[in-house]
Scaffold this motif. Structure first.
Motif, PDB file in Angstrom:
ATOM      1  N   ASN A  16      12.170  15.190   2.829  1.00  0.00           N
ATOM      2  CA  ASN A  16      11.225  14.407   2.311  1.00  0.00           C
ATOM      3  C   ASN A  16      10.528  13.697   3.527  1.00  0.00           C
ATOM      4  O   ASN A  16       9.472  13.172   3.303  1.00  0.00           O
ATOM      5  CB  ASN A  16      11.669  13.206   1.269  1.00  0.00           C
ATOM      6  N   VAL A  17      11.198  13.629   4.794  1.00  0.00           N
ATOM      7  CA  VAL A  17      10.534  12.801   5.603  1.00  0.00           C
ATOM      8  C   VAL A  17      10.456  13.398   6.973  1.00  0.00           C
ATOM      9  O   VAL A  17      11.515  14.190   7.367  1.00  0.00           O
ATOM     10  CB  VAL A  17      11.582  11.568   5.972  1.00  0.00           C
ATOM     11  N   LEU A  18       9.290  13.116   7.791  1.00  0.00           N
ATOM     12  CA  LEU A  18       9.339  13.900   9.125  1.00  0.00           C
ATOM     13  C   LEU A  18       9.308  12.784  10.058  1.00  0.00           C
ATOM     14  O   LEU A  18       8.707  11.725   9.944  1.00  0.00           O
ATOM     15  CB  LEU A  18       7.838  14.391   9.273  1.00  0.00           C
ATOM     16  N   ILE A  19      10.328  12.791  10.926  1.00  0.00           N
ATOM     17  CA  ILE A  19      10.484  11.770  12.062  1.00  0.00           C
ATOM     18  C   ILE A  19      10.151  12.471  13.523  1.00  0.00           C
ATOM     19  O   ILE A  19      10.632  13.710  13.667  1.00  0.00           O
ATOM     20  CB  ILE A  19      12.071  11.439  12.167  1.00  0.00           C
ATOM     21  N   VAL A  20       9.189  11.683  13.806  1.00  0.00           N
ATOM     22  CA  VAL A  20       8.786  12.514  15.251  1.00  0.00           C
ATOM     23  C   VAL A  20       8.853  11.437  16.429  1.00  0.00           C
ATOM     24  O   VAL A  20       8.279  10.200  16.440  1.00  0.00           O
ATOM     25  CB  VAL A  20       7.385  12.598  15.251  1.00  0.00           C
ATOM     26  N   GLY A  21       9.703  11.602  17.563  1.00  0.00           N
ATOM     27  CA  GLY A  21      10.037  10.781  18.567  1.00  0.00           C
ATOM     28  C   GLY A  21      11.067  11.467  19.369  1.00  0.00           C
ATOM     29  O   GLY A  21      12.048  11.795  18.966  1.00  0.00           O
ATOM     30  N   ASN A  22      10.880  11.211  20.506  1.00  0.00           N
ATOM     31  CA  ASN A  22      12.170  11.712  21.643  1.00  0.00           C
ATOM     32  C   ASN A  22      13.270  10.931  21.664  1.00  0.00           C
ATOM     33  O   ASN A  22      13.516   9.759  21.434  1.00  0.00           O
ATOM     34  CB  ASN A  22      11.521  11.850  23.060  1.00  0.00           C
ATOM     35  N   TYR A  23      14.471  11.754  21.540  1.00  0.00           N
ATOM     36  CA  TYR A  23      15.769  11.283  21.915  1.00  0.00           C
ATOM     37  C   TYR A  23      15.814  10.763  23.292  1.00  0.00           C
ATOM     38  O   TYR A  23      14.998  11.253  24.380  1.00  0.00           O
ATOM     39  CB  TYR A  23      16.919  12.185  21.778  1.00  0.00           C
ATOM     40  N   CYS A  24      16.590   9.913  23.558  1.00  0.00           N
ATOM     41  CA  CYS A  24      16.587   9.110  25.062  1.00  0.00           C
ATOM     42  C   CYS A  24      18.027   8.863  25.510  1.00  0.00           C
ATOM     43  O   CYS A  24      18.946   8.852  24.579  1.00  0.00           O
ATOM     44  CB  CYS A  24      15.914   7.707  25.160  1.00  0.00           C
ATOM     45  N   HIS A  25      18.184   8.745  26.711  1.00  0.00           N
ATOM     46  CA  HIS A  25      19.373   8.094  27.332  1.00  0.00           C
ATOM     47  C   HIS A  25      19.119   6.744  27.583  1.00  0.00           C
ATOM     48  O   HIS A  25      18.083   6.355  28.482  1.00  0.00           O
ATOM     49  CB  HIS A  25      19.802   9.078  28.602  1.00  0.00           C
ATOM     50  N   ASP A  26      19.888   5.741  27.013  1.00  0.00           N
ATOM     51  CA  ASP A  26      19.745   4.328  27.244  1.00  0.00           C
ATOM     52  C   ASP A  26      20.880   3.799  28.246  1.00  0.00           C
ATOM     53  O   ASP A  26      22.187   4.179  28.006  1.00  0.00           O
ATOM     54  CB  ASP A  26      19.909   3.691  26.057  1.00  0.00           C
ATOM     55  N   VAL A  27      20.674   3.075  29.260  1.00  0.00           N
ATOM     56  CA  VAL A  27      21.545   2.506  30.110  1.00  0.00           C
ATOM     57  C   VAL A  27      21.178   0.996  29.824  1.00  0.00           C
ATOM     58  O   VAL A  27      20.108   0.498  30.339  1.00  0.00           O
ATOM     59  CB  VAL A  27      21.373   3.046  31.569  1.00  0.00           C
ATOM     60  N   LEU A  28      22.343   0.277  29.672  1.00  0.00           N
ATOM     61  CA  LEU A  28      22.334  -1.337  29.511  1.00  0.00           C
ATOM     62  C   LEU A  28      22.984  -2.006  30.695  1.00  0.00           C
ATOM     63  O   LEU A  28      24.163  -1.692  30.959  1.00  0.00           O
ATOM     64  CB  LEU A  28      22.923  -1.516  28.129  1.00  0.00           C
ATOM     65  N   LEU A  29      22.069  -2.734  31.277  1.00  0.00           N
ATOM     66  CA  LEU A  29      22.534  -3.425  32.743  1.00  0.00           C
ATOM     67  C   LEU A  29      22.437  -4.865  32.599  1.00  0.00           C
ATOM     68  O   LEU A  29      21.586  -5.355  31.669  1.00  0.00           O
ATOM     69  CB  LEU A  29      21.697  -2.940  33.729  1.00  0.00           C
ATOM     70  N   ARG A  30      23.446  -5.554  33.075  1.00  0.00           N
ATOM     71  CA  ARG A  30      23.501  -7.083  33.136  1.00  0.00           C
ATOM     72  C   ARG A  30      23.842  -7.484  34.736  1.00  0.00           C
ATOM     73  O   ARG A  30      25.212  -6.805  35.023  1.00  0.00           O
ATOM     74  CB  ARG A  30      24.410  -7.547  32.339  1.00  0.00           C
ATOM     75  N   ASN A  31      23.050  -8.093  35.499  1.00  0.00           N
ATOM     76  CA  ASN A  31      23.499  -8.513  36.871  1.00  0.00           C
ATOM     77  C   ASN A  31      23.648  -7.426  37.520  1.00  0.00           C
ATOM     78  O   ASN A  31      24.367  -7.297  38.489  1.00  0.00           O
ATOM     79  CB  ASN A  31      24.760  -9.618  36.651  1.00  0.00           C
ATOM     80  N   LEU A  59      13.505  16.293  11.999  1.00  0.00           N
ATOM     81  CA  LEU A  59      13.275  15.542  13.189  1.00  0.00           C
ATOM     82  C   LEU A  59      12.703  16.399  14.268  1.00  0.00           C
ATOM     83  O   LEU A  59      13.179  17.389  14.700  1.00  0.00           O
ATOM     84  CB  LEU A  59      14.538  14.938  13.597  1.00  0.00           C
ATOM     85  N   THR A  60      11.424  16.024  14.919  1.00  0.00           N
ATOM     86  CA  THR A  60      10.853  16.635  15.936  1.00  0.00           C
ATOM     87  C   THR A  60      11.232  15.787  17.086  1.00  0.00           C
ATOM     88  O   THR A  60      10.577  14.672  17.324  1.00  0.00           O
ATOM     89  CB  THR A  60       9.458  17.150  15.697  1.00  0.00           C
ATOM     90  N   SER A  61      11.849  16.164  18.267  1.00  0.00           N
ATOM     91  CA  SER A  61      12.141  15.435  19.352  1.00  0.00           C
ATOM     92  C   SER A  61      12.474  16.469  20.508  1.00  0.00           C
ATOM     93  O   SER A  61      12.575  17.518  20.241  1.00  0.00           O
ATOM     94  CB  SER A  61      13.649  14.742  19.026  1.00  0.00           C
ATOM     95  N   LYS A  62      12.037  15.961  21.702  1.00  0.00           N
ATOM     96  CA  LYS A  62      12.000  16.709  23.070  1.00  0.00           C
ATOM     97  C   LYS A  62      12.958  16.018  23.826  1.00  0.00           C
ATOM     98  O   LYS A  62      13.035  14.948  24.277  1.00  0.00           O
ATOM     99  CB  LYS A  62      10.696  16.736  23.546  1.00  0.00           C
ATOM    100  N   PRO A  75      17.482  19.031  19.043  1.00  0.00           N
ATOM    101  CA  PRO A  75      16.049  18.499  19.305  1.00  0.00           C
ATOM    102  C   PRO A  75      15.425  19.956  20.082  1.00  0.00           C
ATOM    103  O   PRO A  75      16.126  20.826  20.210  1.00  0.00           O
ATOM    104  CB  PRO A  75      16.261  17.723  20.634  1.00  0.00           C
ATOM    105  N   ILE A  76      14.228  19.763  20.470  1.00  0.00           N
ATOM    106  CA  ILE A  76      13.526  20.984  21.174  1.00  0.00           C
ATOM    107  C   ILE A  76      14.084  20.734  22.979  1.00  0.00           C
ATOM    108  O   ILE A  76      13.766  19.836  23.374  1.00  0.00           O
ATOM    109  CB  ILE A  76      12.110  20.971  21.130  1.00  0.00           C
ATOM    110  N   VAL A  77      14.721  21.623  23.556  1.00  0.00           N
ATOM    111  CA  VAL A  77      15.319  21.533  24.615  1.00  0.00           C
ATOM    112  C   VAL A  77      14.007  22.004  25.582  1.00  0.00           C
ATOM    113  O   VAL A  77      13.795  23.260  25.556  1.00  0.00           O
ATOM    114  CB  VAL A  77      16.533  22.291  24.956  1.00  0.00           C
ATOM    115  N   VAL A  78      13.564  21.326  26.507  1.00  0.00           N
ATOM    116  CA  VAL A  78      12.521  21.662  27.525  1.00  0.00           C
ATOM    117  C   VAL A  78      13.162  21.772  29.000  1.00  0.00           C
ATOM    118  O   VAL A  78      13.863  21.020  29.530  1.00  0.00           O
ATOM    119  CB  VAL A  78      11.565  20.670  27.922  1.00  0.00           C
TER     120      VAL A  78
END
Length: 292
Positions: A16-31, A59-62, A75-78
């Motif tokens: 029913n739904v098309l999601i478009v956006g890339n997956y990411c690696h998130d790095v959380l930093l403090r100080n 889901l369409t993601s690169k 995802p689509i692997v580039v």
């Protein structure tokens, strides 16, 4: 509140739904220290909500060859690119009064998603939810052609990135290159800070505008009215992905034929679950059954 949510019959009922956006690696930093490394990107938070509520989607993601997390939708692997990486600095933001509580920096950018990357089929709903500049105006235009109703997160439209360190900045919606498509968009979602970069009074004439206000819930604006939606209390640990989870819950509610205010309330619920955990939240089925 009336919204235009008519559906065509020429679509695959299993998606029913098309999601478009890339997956990411998130790095959380403090100080300067790494607090956590997690799967990121709006697509990951939204699909997490959809999986919990058994909402069917494509889901369409690169990503690049370095992508390191298991996901429910490949995802689509580039091969020539690296996965988008964001650093979230929690010691560089400002507290209170609507100021940001973190500074985001895009340190690596994967390839953009092009119109030809989208599936050749119809969907009831489409979600343009890029975070790193990966959605192009022509890609959004293609989504508008194959989806009956499109939801756009304004972060996919107005984010720009500092040429030196990748710090996330914003341009006005009128200068974004997407403005001419607004009359064809069904819903535009923005955070309280992002809403400063659009004229809500003007945009609400063309589509429903949803502005999230963190612990204060959200507010809906449409051509003939507006409505504040009650928040859920939460002990905030990490705000990353809260708006994405909100949007996932909101669209999931509309998929299940909830009235728009009730769908926004469901969005608030998932946003509150997300801020109380670091990274991608674990969703308790018991809570979902009570709420949905």
């Amino acid at each position: 509140m009336a919204t235009s949510l008519e559906h065509t019959q020429n679509h695959d009922p299993s998606q029913n739904v098309l999601i478009v956006g890339n997956y990411c690696h998130d790095v959380l930093l403090r100080n300067g220290d790494v607090v956590a490394e997690t799967l990121g990107g709006a697509a990951s938070f939204i699909s997490n909500v959809f999986n919990g509520l058994t909402v069917s989607y494509h889901l369409t993601s690169k990503v690049g060859l370095d992508f390191k997390y298991p996901v429910s939708y490949d995802p689509i692997v580039v091969s020539s690119a690296r996965t988008t990486v964001f650093h979230a600095h929690f010691d560089l933001g400002f507290d209170g009064n609507g100021h940001q509580d973190r500074v985001l920096k895009r340190v690596v950018a994967c390839d953009p998603i092009c119109p030809g990357d989208l599936p050749d089929m119809r969907f009831d709903f489409g979600m343009a939810v890029g975070v790193g500049g990966e959605i192009l105006p022509e890609t959004l235009e293609r989504m508008l052609e194959i989806c009956d109703v499109v939801f756009a997160d304004i972060q996919a439209l107005i984010r720009i990135f500092d040429g030196n360190d990748g710090t996330v900045k914003h341009v006005g919606l009128k200068e974004s290159g997407f403005y001419h498509l607004l009359p064809r968009i069904g819903f535009l979602k923005a955070s309280e800070e992002e809403a400063l970069f659009l004229d809500v009074e003007e945009v609400r004439k063309w589509c429903c505008v949803v502005v999230t206000h963190g612990k204060d819930g959200c507010k809906l604006y449409w051509k003939d009215g507006e409505m504040k939606i009650t928040p859920f209390s939460a002990n905030q640990i990490d705000p990353t992905g809260a708006g994405d989870s909100f949007l996932g819950g909101f669209v999931a509610g509309l998929v299940q034929r909830l009235a728009t205010p009730d769908a926004a309330l469901l969005g608030n619920f998932f946003g509150s679950l997300t801020v109380a955990q670091i990274g991608l939240p674990k969703l308790e089925l018991r809570l979902l059954q009570v709420c949905f």
